[in-house]
Design a protein around this motif. Structure first.
Motif, PDB file in Angstrom:
ATOM      1  N   THR A  92      76.435  37.722 -19.218  1.00  0.00           N
ATOM      2  CA  THR A  92      75.093  37.878 -18.707  1.00  0.00           C
ATOM      3  C   THR A  92      74.712  39.211 -18.933  1.00  0.00           C
ATOM      4  OG1 THR A  92      75.854  38.306 -16.391  1.00  0.00           O
ATOM      5  CG2 THR A  92      75.065  36.217 -16.708  1.00  0.00           C
ATOM      6  N   GLN A 115      80.918  32.243 -17.447  1.00  0.00           N
ATOM      7  CA  GLN A 115      81.065  33.026 -18.331  1.00  0.00           C
ATOM      8  C   GLN A 115      82.118  32.957 -19.299  1.00  0.00           C
ATOM      9  OE1 GLN A 115      78.889  37.468 -17.269  1.00  0.00           O
ATOM     10  NE2 GLN A 115      80.923  36.878 -16.418  1.00  0.00           N
ATOM     11  N   LYS A 117      82.929  34.649 -21.956  1.00  0.00           N
ATOM     12  CA  LYS A 117      83.258  36.232 -22.414  1.00  0.00           C
ATOM     13  C   LYS A 117      82.880  37.306 -21.461  1.00  0.00           C
ATOM     14  CE  LYS A 117      83.512  37.373 -27.105  1.00  0.00           C
ATOM     15  NZ  LYS A 117      82.470  37.684 -28.409  1.00  0.00           N
ATOM     16  N   TRP A 126      86.473  39.449 -17.459  1.00  0.00           N
ATOM     17  CA  TRP A 126      86.312  39.188 -16.111  1.00  0.00           C
ATOM     18  C   TRP A 126      86.116  37.622 -16.169  1.00  0.00           C
ATOM     19  CZ3 TRP A 126      85.882  41.614 -11.430  1.00  0.00           C
ATOM     20  CH2 TRP A 126      85.514  40.916 -10.344  1.00  0.00           C
ATOM     21  N   ALA A 135      77.949  35.151 -11.815  1.00  0.00           N
ATOM     22  CA  ALA A 135      77.977  36.157 -12.685  1.00  0.00           C
ATOM     23  C   ALA A 135      76.355  36.354 -12.653  1.00  0.00           C
ATOM     24  CB  ALA A 135      78.538  35.571 -13.864  1.00  0.00           C
ATOM     25  N   LYS A 186      89.645  42.791  -3.413  1.00  0.00           N
ATOM     26  CA  LYS A 186      88.476  42.775  -4.178  1.00  0.00           C
ATOM     27  C   LYS A 186      87.811  41.607  -4.213  1.00  0.00           C
ATOM     28  CE  LYS A 186      86.798  44.291  -8.711  1.00  0.00           C
ATOM     29  NZ  LYS A 186      87.108  45.227  -9.991  1.00  0.00           N
ATOM     30  N   GLY A 189      83.011  42.774  -8.300  1.00  0.00           N
ATOM     31  CA  GLY A 189      83.015  43.797  -9.396  1.00  0.00           C
ATOM     32  C   GLY A 189      81.737  44.100 -10.052  1.00  0.00           C
ATOM     33  N   ILE A 190      81.499  45.315 -10.427  1.00  0.00           N
ATOM     34  CA  ILE A 190      80.145  45.750 -10.858  1.00  0.00           C
ATOM     35  C   ILE A 190      80.535  46.399 -12.328  1.00  0.00           C
ATOM     36  CG2 ILE A 190      78.094  47.083 -10.614  1.00  0.00           C
ATOM     37  CD1 ILE A 190      78.505  46.621  -7.688  1.00  0.00           C
TER      38      ILE A 190
HETATM   39  C1  BTN Z   1      84.983  45.217 -12.969  1.00  0.00           C
HETATM   40  O1  BTN Z   1      85.715  45.346 -13.850  1.00  0.00           O
HETATM   41  O2  BTN Z   1      85.122  45.052 -11.571  1.00  0.00           O
HETATM   42  C2  BTN Z   1      83.470  44.600 -13.287  1.00  0.00           C
HETATM   43  C3  BTN Z   1      83.260  43.144 -13.281  1.00  0.00           C
HETATM   44  C4  BTN Z   1      82.010  43.027 -13.690  1.00  0.00           C
HETATM   45  C5  BTN Z   1      81.597  41.384 -14.034  1.00  0.00           C
HETATM   46  C6  BTN Z   1      80.282  41.025 -14.150  1.00  0.00           C
HETATM   47  S1  BTN Z   1      80.132  39.098 -14.346  1.00  0.00           S
HETATM   48  C7  BTN Z   1      78.459  39.428 -14.529  1.00  0.00           C
HETATM   49  C8  BTN Z   1      78.487  40.589 -15.844  1.00  0.00           C
HETATM   50  N1  BTN Z   1      78.547  40.348 -16.968  1.00  0.00           N
HETATM   51  C9  BTN Z   1      79.692  40.516 -17.582  1.00  0.00           C
HETATM   52  O3  BTN Z   1      80.220  40.254 -18.646  1.00  0.00           O
HETATM   53  N2  BTN Z   1      80.334  41.386 -16.783  1.00  0.00           N
HETATM   54  C10 BTN Z   1      79.393  41.523 -15.370  1.00  0.00           C
END
Ligand code: BTN
Length: 328
Positions: A92, A115, A117, A126, A135, A186, A189-190
Motif C-alpha cells: 500500500t 500485500q 510485497k 512485512w 495493511a 509487537k 508496525g509503521i
Molecule cells: C515495521 O517494520 O515495523 C514496519 C512495518 C510496516 C508495514 C506496513 S503494512 C502497510 C504499509 N505497506 C508496506 O509495504 N508497509 C507498510
C-alpha cells in the motif's frame, strides 16, 4: 470497548436463526436496541437475513472488510475521503507513491487485505496474509521542514495505540518510536517514507500494518509478535480497527499542525510509552550504550540519562532502542 456488537455476532454465528426476542433476552437489552445493533453491523458489511417467524440469520460470518464498511466507520473530515481498497496489492505504501506521482491529494488512503510485497523497516519484509490483518497507507503533504517527518510516525503510533485501546480495551503501549506492543509483543508496525528537498517535503507516506485476527507468524518473529485476537480472545472488525486509528490520527495531526511540534501530544505519548522510566540499550551506529529512558521531548526525541548523569536526546531517524532484557 467490548460492545454488544461482538456478543450479537457471536450469537448469530452460533445459531442458524435467532429471533429478535431471543437476542434481546440473551443480551439483556430492548428489542429496539437489537434492531439498531443489527442495522449497525449491516452497515459495516455483515450480511444479515431477516425471515418472518424465524428471526435473523448471519449469511457471511467473515469479518466485513472493504470500501463500504471502511467508509461507514470513518469519521474524518479529510483523511481517507479519497479511499482505495484492494483485495491484493504489492504494497500500500508503493501504491500511494504511484498515485502521488500522478498528482494525488493529501489524505488519500489505500487499504488492502493482502500485500504480496509488503515492506518493513530497515529493508525487511512485512507479511499481510489473506483475511486476517490490515495493511494501510496514506498520503500527507505537510508544509513543514523535512526534519519534522519522524514526528509524524510518532503521531501514527499514538493514533494506533489509541484506536486499539478504545476498541478493544487492551493496554496497547508504544515502543519508541513507533511499534505498538501488547504484553511485550509487537502487533503494529509503521513504515514512514518521505520524498523531500533539503528544505521542502514533497510527500510523506505513512504505512501501518496491524496484526488483527491472525494466529500465525513467520518463524523469525514468532516469539516477539502478537495480534489483537491472540491478546483478547476476540476477533475484531478490521474496518473498525483501521477506521479508529485513522480517525484518531486526523485529530492528533490537527493538534500537531498548530505548532509543528509534539508539545501538546507528548504527555499522552509518554503516558503509554513502554520505554519511559525503563533501562534501555540505545543502538547507535556510533556505538551502543545503556541508559535510563525518560520519555520524549517536543520533537519526539527520546530523552535518556547515561550512567555518568548526562542527558541525551536520541533521534528516531538514527537509532533504535531495546529493553535490556529483550524486545521491550
Ligand atoms: C515495521 O517494520 O515495523 C514496519 C512495518 C510496516 C508495514 C506496513 S503494512 C502497510 C504499509 N505497506 C508496506 O509495504 N508497509 C507498510
Amino acid at each position: 470497548m467490548i460492545t454488544m456488537k461482538h456478543e450479537l455476532i457471536d450469537l448469530l454465528k452460533d445459531n442458524e436463526f435467532v429471533s429478535g426476542q431471543q437476542i434481546a433476552n440473551t443480551l439483556g437489552v430492548s428489542r429496539n436496541a437489537v434492531w439498531k445493533a443489527i442495522e449497525k453491523i449491516r452497515r459495516e458489511g455483515y450480511e444479515i437475513e431477516a425471515v418472518t417467524g424465524k428471526g435473523y440469520h448471519l449469511k457471511s460470518g467473515e469479518d466485513a472488510f472493504g470500501e463500504n464498511s471502511l467508509r461507514s466507520a470513518l469519521k474524518t473530515k479529510w483523511l481517507g475521503k479519497d479511499l482505495l481498497f484492494f483485495d491484493e496489492i504489492d504494497s500500500t505504501n508503493d501504491e500511494i507513491k504511484r498515485r502521488s506521482d500522478k498528482g494525488a491529494k493529501e489524505g488519500l488512503l489505500a487499504v488492502a487485505d493482502i500485500q504480496n510485497k509488503g515492506k518493513g523497516r530497515r529493508g525487511r519484509s512485512w507479511e499481510t496474509p489473506k483475511g486476517v490483518n490490515i495493511a494501510m497507507s496514506f498520503l500527507l503533504k505537510p508544509d513543514f521542514s523535512p526534519d519534522t517527518a519522524p514526528m509524524l510516525t510518532l503521531i501514527m503510533a499514538l493514533a494506533a495505540a489509541e484506536g486499539i485501546r478504545k476498541l478493544t480495551g487492551l493496554q496497547a503501549l508504544i515502543k519508541w518510536p513507533n511499534d505498538i506492543v501488547i504484553n511485550g509483543k509487537k502487533c503494529v508496525g509503521i513504515l514512514t517514507e518521505m520524498t523531500a528537498e533539503p528544505d521542502y517535503i514533497h510527500e510523506v507516506i505513512i504505512g501501518t500494518g496491524i496484526n488483527v485476527n491472525n494466529t500465525e507468524f513467520p518463524e523469525e518473529i514468532k516469539d516477539t509478535a502478537t495480534s489483537l485476537y491472540l491478546e483478547s480472545g476476540n476477533k475484531w472488525s478490521r474496518s473498525e480497527t483501521a477506521a479508529g486509528m485513522i480517525n484518531a490520527f486526523e485529530g492528533f495531526y490537527e493538534i500537531f499542525k498548530k505548532s509543528g511540534t509534539l508539545k501538546e501530544l507528548k504527555d499522552k505519548y509518554n503516558s503509554i510509552c513502554v520505554n519511559a522510566g525503563k533501562r534501555v540499550c540505545v543502538i547507535d551506529p556510533k556505538g551502543s550504550y545503556e541508559a535510563d529512558a525518560k520519555g520524549i521531548n517536543d520533537r519526539g526525541e527520546l530523552l535518556v540519562v547515561t550512567d555518568d548523569g548526562k542527558e541525551a536526546a536520541v533521534y528516531a531517524g538514527e537509532v533504535s532502542v531495546r529493553g535490556i532484557y529483550g524486545y521491550v
